[in-house]
Design a protein around this motif. Structure first.
Motif, PDB file in Angstrom:
ATOM      1  N   PRO A   1      19.272  51.122  50.914  1.00 23.66           N
ATOM      2  CA  PRO A   1      20.716  51.757  50.903  1.00 23.66           C
ATOM      3  C   PRO A   1      22.008  50.544  50.675  1.00 23.66           C
ATOM      4  O   PRO A   1      22.852  50.655  50.123  1.00 23.66           O
ATOM      5  N   GLN A   2      21.790  49.526  51.387  1.00 24.14           N
ATOM      6  CA  GLN A   2      22.634  48.278  51.609  1.00 24.14           C
ATOM      7  C   GLN A   2      22.833  47.812  50.044  1.00 24.14           C
ATOM      8  O   GLN A   2      23.702  47.004  49.887  1.00 24.14           O
ATOM      9  N   THR A   3      21.875  48.235  49.267  1.00 27.36           N
ATOM     10  CA  THR A   3      22.066  47.692  47.763  1.00 27.36           C
ATOM     11  C   THR A   3      22.481  48.533  46.800  1.00 27.36           C
ATOM     12  O   THR A   3      23.413  48.492  46.116  1.00 27.36           O
ATOM     13  N   TYR A   4      21.875  49.725  46.974  1.00 23.57           N
ATOM     14  CA  TYR A   4      22.226  50.965  46.045  1.00 23.57           C
ATOM     15  C   TYR A   4      23.519  51.368  46.263  1.00 23.57           C
ATOM     16  O   TYR A   4      24.155  51.963  45.398  1.00 23.57           O
ATOM     17  N   ILE A   5      24.174  51.460  47.402  1.00 22.48           N
ATOM     18  CA  ILE A   5      25.453  52.227  47.906  1.00 22.48           C
ATOM     19  C   ILE A   5      26.522  51.345  47.231  1.00 22.48           C
ATOM     20  O   ILE A   5      27.529  51.843  46.408  1.00 22.48           O
ATOM     21  N   PRO A   6      26.585  50.006  47.385  1.00 25.08           N
ATOM     22  CA  PRO A   6      27.538  49.070  46.946  1.00 25.08           C
ATOM     23  C   PRO A   6      27.670  49.336  45.168  1.00 25.08           C
ATOM     24  O   PRO A   6      28.663  49.154  44.586  1.00 25.08           O
ATOM     25  N   LEU A   7      26.275  49.170  44.836  1.00 22.42           N
ATOM     26  CA  LEU A   7      26.315  49.119  43.475  1.00 22.42           C
ATOM     27  C   LEU A   7      26.763  50.456  42.699  1.00 22.42           C
ATOM     28  O   LEU A   7      27.342  50.573  41.399  1.00 22.42           O
TER      29      LEU A   7
ATOM     30  N   THR B   1      18.887  57.377  43.137  1.00 15.98           N
ATOM     31  CA  THR B   1      19.390  56.665  44.270  1.00 15.98           C
ATOM     32  C   THR B   1      19.873  55.268  43.490  1.00 15.98           C
ATOM     33  O   THR B   1      20.950  54.701  43.862  1.00 15.98           O
ATOM     34  N   THR B   2      18.895  54.940  42.585  1.00 19.22           N
ATOM     35  CA  THR B   2      19.066  53.610  41.965  1.00 19.22           C
ATOM     36  C   THR B   2      19.885  53.865  40.675  1.00 19.22           C
ATOM     37  O   THR B   2      20.058  53.081  39.832  1.00 19.22           O
ATOM     38  N   LEU B   3      20.574  54.977  40.400  1.00 16.75           N
ATOM     39  CA  LEU B   3      21.259  55.244  39.056  1.00 16.75           C
ATOM     40  C   LEU B   3      22.261  54.391  39.140  1.00 16.75           C
ATOM     41  O   LEU B   3      22.674  53.857  38.019  1.00 16.75           O
ATOM     42  N   GLY B   4      23.159  54.225  40.180  1.00 14.38           N
ATOM     43  CA  GLY B   4      24.490  53.159  40.044  1.00 14.38           C
ATOM     44  C   GLY B   4      23.825  51.777  39.436  1.00 14.38           C
ATOM     45  O   GLY B   4      24.536  51.238  38.988  1.00 14.38           O
ATOM     46  N   ALA B   5      22.591  51.028  40.300  1.00 11.18           N
ATOM     47  CA  ALA B   5      22.276  49.958  39.996  1.00 11.18           C
ATOM     48  C   ALA B   5      21.902  49.924  38.476  1.00 11.18           C
ATOM     49  O   ALA B   5      22.187  48.820  37.965  1.00 11.18           O
ATOM     50  N   ASN B   6      21.034  50.851  38.133  1.00 12.04           N
ATOM     51  CA  ASN B   6      20.418  50.770  36.681  1.00 12.04           C
ATOM     52  C   ASN B   6      21.698  50.876  35.616  1.00 12.04           C
ATOM     53  O   ASN B   6      21.583  50.163  34.599  1.00 12.04           O
TER      54      ASN B   6
ATOM     55  N   LEU C   1      15.887  43.496  42.748  1.00 10.27           N
ATOM     56  CA  LEU C   1      14.492  43.657  43.472  1.00 10.27           C
ATOM     57  C   LEU C   1      14.203  42.549  44.260  1.00 10.27           C
ATOM     58  O   LEU C   1      13.715  42.855  45.362  1.00 10.27           O
ATOM     59  N   GLY C   2      14.535  41.452  43.963  1.00 11.47           N
ATOM     60  CA  GLY C   2      14.108  40.070  44.649  1.00 11.47           C
ATOM     61  C   GLY C   2      14.599  40.193  45.982  1.00 11.47           C
ATOM     62  O   GLY C   2      14.182  39.674  47.002  1.00 11.47           O
ATOM     63  N   VAL C   3      15.935  40.367  46.280  1.00  8.59           N
ATOM     64  CA  VAL C   3      16.648  40.327  47.714  1.00  8.59           C
ATOM     65  C   VAL C   3      16.097  41.194  48.491  1.00  8.59           C
ATOM     66  O   VAL C   3      16.435  41.141  49.773  1.00  8.59           O
ATOM     67  N   GLN C   4      15.316  42.284  48.172  1.00  7.02           N
ATOM     68  CA  GLN C   4      15.131  43.320  49.036  1.00  7.02           C
ATOM     69  C   GLN C   4      14.034  42.891  50.266  1.00  7.02           C
ATOM     70  O   GLN C   4      14.571  43.059  51.444  1.00  7.02           O
TER      71      GLN C   4
ATOM     72  N   GLU D   1       9.057  42.990  62.139  1.00  7.15           N
ATOM     73  CA  GLU D   1       7.716  42.383  61.793  1.00  7.15           C
ATOM     74  C   GLU D   1       7.755  41.507  60.489  1.00  7.15           C
ATOM     75  O   GLU D   1       6.892  40.913  60.512  1.00  7.15           O
ATOM     76  N   GLY D   2       8.914  41.630  59.817  1.00  7.80           N
ATOM     77  CA  GLY D   2       8.977  40.977  58.476  1.00  7.80           C
ATOM     78  C   GLY D   2       8.295  41.773  57.216  1.00  7.80           C
ATOM     79  O   GLY D   2       8.160  41.213  56.330  1.00  7.80           O
ATOM     80  N   VAL D   3       7.769  42.862  57.491  1.00 10.86           N
ATOM     81  CA  VAL D   3       7.116  43.678  56.206  1.00 10.86           C
ATOM     82  C   VAL D   3       8.397  44.262  55.610  1.00 10.86           C
ATOM     83  O   VAL D   3       9.191  45.015  56.149  1.00 10.86           O
ATOM     84  N   PRO D   4       8.424  44.356  54.249  1.00 14.22           N
ATOM     85  CA  PRO D   4       9.357  44.698  53.422  1.00 14.22           C
ATOM     86  C   PRO D   4       9.268  46.046  53.455  1.00 14.22           C
ATOM     87  O   PRO D   4       8.349  46.772  53.478  1.00 14.22           O
ATOM     88  N   LEU D   5      10.663  46.672  53.666  1.00 15.43           N
ATOM     89  CA  LEU D   5      10.718  48.250  53.726  1.00 15.43           C
ATOM     90  C   LEU D   5      11.093  48.892  52.177  1.00 15.43           C
ATOM     91  O   LEU D   5      10.704  50.034  52.005  1.00 15.43           O
ATOM     92  N   TYR D   6      11.248  47.972  51.186  1.00 10.56           N
ATOM     93  CA  TYR D   6      11.509  48.639  49.903  1.00 10.56           C
ATOM     94  C   TYR D   6      10.934  47.753  48.964  1.00 10.56           C
ATOM     95  O   TYR D   6       9.587  47.539  48.908  1.00 10.56           O
ATOM     96  N   ALA D   7      11.654  47.288  47.649  1.00  8.42           N
ATOM     97  CA  ALA D   7      10.683  46.540  46.856  1.00  8.42           C
ATOM     98  C   ALA D   7      10.034  45.133  47.650  1.00  8.42           C
ATOM     99  O   ALA D   7      10.775  44.566  48.262  1.00  8.42           O
ATOM    100  N   PRO D   8       8.879  45.107  47.417  1.00  8.84           N
ATOM    101  CA  PRO D   8       7.987  44.510  48.111  1.00  8.84           C
ATOM    102  C   PRO D   8       7.959  42.714  47.646  1.00  8.84           C
ATOM    103  O   PRO D   8       7.455  41.830  48.549  1.00  8.84           O
TER     104      PRO D   8
END
Lengths: 228, 129
Positions: free
Chosen positions: A10-16, A104-109, A161-164, A172-179
């Protein structure tokens, strides 16, 4: 390059979404006041063209596929603001009807494929074309417009994708979104487009522009002397 | 360029003529219909080379296979929307069945995109006063 739901936090797709909404608002106003009435039907045709051309999947080394986008030629023919609307229409239908790209990713796309690509393509064309009007100059300018435009969109998608994993991982450092780490996502997205899909987009843009210049030169927004 | 200076009243008159502005429009629509007919190439070509989907657009099952886990947030949001023609109707069935579904999706999308674009432009142009 259509990022599915769940790949962006959300902290990526909402601003986008916010950035994209601002562009949509301006683009709407521009189309309302500046799109000549006789060009109105071309907006729908351009959108249909973008939709169809994106269905032509092309295999890439590594077992994945990609495709041309069409935003570059649309930006050259109808102007970048009209291209923003036309390509966004495509993305909305792709997401809602075909599940190609998320909600949710329509804004980013839309930011990557409708906004960034349209403006980069148009800007590159204007810069390379300069004051030239020769057929070869226009061909090269249009090729580079498509090439740089799609690569810019791919780099943006690769970054998003890469900053996710960096900005959205569990304690624990496990990615929650794009891994995928940025040092994988960014080069893969960039290289695929620099080496293959960029060339396809560039050639398509140049050939179609040459065709329209020959048959309907008045239509081409990017070569009108009054446009800056 | 002159047409850009038309007043909006004039534009609306032109608008009501709809998307049938002479032969060039007709020719372009014919071209787009042909393009839609050719879309099965977009299924056949990747299949010939054994290529799958686009990089980074995998479903949760593929991620599970590749990573051994599905990221929490991704699991929550994926599949939140059930698209009526998900994957352009491709079911991984026979080549012919998939080619037909894909082409039908192309025509459905063609109609949907054209309609949605026309609606958006109509709304935008209506508010021009």
């Amino acid at each position: 390059m259509h990022i599915p739901d769940g790949y962006l936090s959300p902290q990526t797709y909402i601003p986008l979404y916010g950035v994209t909404a601002a562009f949509w608002a301006v683009a709407g106003r521009k189309v309302r006041h500046n799109l000549p009435a006789k060009h109105v039907p071309y907006l729908a045709m351009a959108a249909v063209f973008g939709f169809l051309i994106q269905m032509f999947n092309i295999p890439a080394p590594g077992g994945t596929t990609g495709h041309a986008v069409g935003a570059a030629i649309v930006a050259l023919l109808l102007g970048p603001w009209t291209a923003v609307i036309a390509m966004s229409v495509v993305l909305v239908i792709q997401a809602l009807v075909f599940g190609d790209g998320g909600i949710t990713t329509l804004g980013a796309n839309a930011f990557n494929l409708a906004i960034l690509m349209s403006f980069v393509s148009y800007g590159v064309f204007r810069i390379v074309k300069g004051k030239g009007t020769g057929r070869r100059r226009l061909f090269i300018a249009a090729f580079l417009a498509g090439y740089v435009g799609i690569c810019a969109a791919a780099v943006a998608a690769g970054l998003e994708l890469g900053v996710q994993p960096i900005i959205a991982s569990s304690p624990e450092g496990v990615p929650l979104y794009a891994p995928y780490p940025i040092k994988v996502a960014l080069p893969v997205m960039a290289l695929q487009h620099l080496l293959l899909f960029g060339i396809i987009e560039g050639l398509m843009t140049a050939l179609l522009l040459a065709y329209v210049m020959k048959n309907e030169p008045d239509l081409v927004y990017a070569v009108r002397p009054s446009e800056g | 360029m002159k047409s850009r200076m038309h007043d909006s009243r004039h534009e609306r008159d032109d608008n009501s003529a709809g998307p049938r502005n002479g032969s060039i429009g007709k020719r372009l629509w014919m071209g787009l219909l042909c393009l839609a007919l050719l879309t099965p190439i977009g299924v056949a070509l990747p299949r010939m080379f054994g290529a799958g989907g686009a990089w980074g657009e995998w479903g949760p099952e593929s991620l599970e296979r590749a990573l051994g886990f599905v990221p929490e947030g991704l699991k929550e949001m994926t599949g939140a929307w059930k698209a009526p023609l998900a994957d352009y109707g491709l079911s991984g069935g026979g080549m012919v069945a998939d080619a037909v579904c894909y082409a039908l999706s192309a025509f459905a999308g063609l109609a949907g995109v054209a309609l949605f674009a026309a609606i958006i432009v109509r709304i935008l142009k209506k508010r021009a006063h």
